[in-house]
Design a protein around this motif. Structure first.
Motif, mmCIF file in Angstrom:
data_model
loop_
_atom_site.group_PDB
_atom_site.id
_atom_site.type_symbol
_atom_site.label_atom_id
_atom_site.label_comp_id
_atom_site.label_asym_id
_atom_site.label_seq_id
_atom_site.Cartn_x
_atom_site.Cartn_y
_atom_site.Cartn_z
ATOM 1 N N ALA A 167 -80.787 62.047 31.151
ATOM 2 C CA ALA A 167 -80.174 61.215 30.115
ATOM 3 C C ALA A 167 -79.352 62.047 29.143
ATOM 4 N N GLU A 226 -76.006 62.751 30.703
ATOM 5 C CA GLU A 226 -75.234 61.518 30.836
ATOM 6 C C GLU A 226 -74.657 61.072 29.497
ATOM 7 N N SER A 227 -75.460 61.174 28.433
ATOM 8 C CA SER A 227 -74.967 60.750 27.114
ATOM 9 C C SER A 227 -73.906 61.707 26.592
ATOM 10 N N THR A 228 -74.050 63.010 26.905
ATOM 11 C CA THR A 228 -73.081 63.989 26.418
ATOM 12 C C THR A 228 -71.743 63.870 27.126
ATOM 13 N N ARG A 253 -70.608 61.160 28.697
ATOM 14 C CA ARG A 253 -70.159 59.762 28.790
ATOM 15 C C ARG A 253 -68.699 59.603 28.386
#
Length: 279
Positions: free
Chosen positions: A211, A214-216, A218
């Protein structure tokens, strides 16, 4: 009130949904060069009808410019040349060039320069979402150059859709946007390129990416057509913050090379203090 939204993409389309939800406008007229965008905006009910620019301006009380930032300055001049009593506002994320270009225009007072601090990595009218702006800050720039009536209309709209308002000069806005928004996108693009260069097995990226990654990364899915103009218009502020970002990365690299446990802990604990700001 009737509004013409020029540029029916993510921002313009989401703003149209907000204007409809809160009953601010009786009619929303869409303007867009793309036939696909016009058709999609009509199909999704973002706008009530579409029209050429001049027709839309003539039929509106409010004209909203939500096109890519490199097109807004000349578009603003074109629109200001055509308005009579209409209020004009923009929603772009860079302001200094725009405000300088329109500074001496006879109808400058009818223009309100704004930057709602919201966006996603997606683009186009199909990406428009309801309640996008609620609780997000909007920056109004050089507000003293807008007529009180025009400013009040735009302020009332943002208040009705639930956006706290901050006032800055156009230069201050561009500086702070570089720090808290524009550098995030560069970092995300660069991280995506790093991983794509080093990890040639795509299934490993998919299977092992947690996660945090993925968040970094995005924002690396964001449209180049949106972000290249933003970065170039705000080039000097972005270069300044990019130099500092590279400096911080170099510090981390040196500490890792030296197995500097205390230094790494101290740096991370200092970074942790951002929790006081971003709760």
């Amino acid at each position: 009130m009737k509004a013409a939204i020029v540029g029916i993409g993510l921002i313009g389309g989401s703003f149209a949904l907000a204007l409809k939800k809160y009953g601010i406008c009786d009619e929303i007229i869409g303007v867009d060069k793309s036939e696909h965008n016009r058709n999609t905006a009509l199909e999704r009910g973002l706008v009530d009808r579409v029209a050429p620019l001049e027709e839309a301006i003539a039929g509106a009380d409010l004209v909203v410019l939500a096109t890519p930032v490199d097109t807004i300055p000349l578009l603003a001049l074109k629109v200001l040349n055509k308005v009579t009593n209409q209020v004009v506002m923009d929603m772009g994320s860079t302001k200094a060039e725009l405000c300088e270009v329109i500074r001496l225009h006879p109808s400058r007072g009818q223009f309100v320069a704004t930057h709602p601090m919201w966006g996603t990595e997606y683009s186009g009218p199909e990406a428009a979402v309801k309640d996008a702006f609620t609780g997000r800050t909007v920056v109004i720039c050089d507000h003293e150059q807008s007529n009180p009536e025009a400013l009040r209309l735009v302020e009332d709209i943002y208040k009705k859709i639930g956006m706290p308002i901050k006032y800055m000069t156009s230069e201050e806005q561009d500086l702070h946007a570089a720090y808290v928004s524009h550098i995030s996108h560069i970092t995300s693009f660069a991280l995506a390129l790093t991983v794509l260069e080093k990890e040639r097995e795509e299934e490993h990226i998919f299977d092992l990416a947690a996660a945090g990654f993925e968040s970094t990364v995005r924002l690396a899915k964001s449209s180049p057509r949106t972000w290249v103009p933003i970065l170039l218009q705000n080039k000097y502020n972005v270069l300044d913050v990019l130099r500092e970002h590279i400096h911080q990365l170099q510090i981390f690299r040196r500490m890792l090379e030296k197995d500097d446990t205390k230094g790494l802990i101290a740096a991370m604990e200092k970074a942790n203090t951002i929790k006081r700001i971003l709760k």
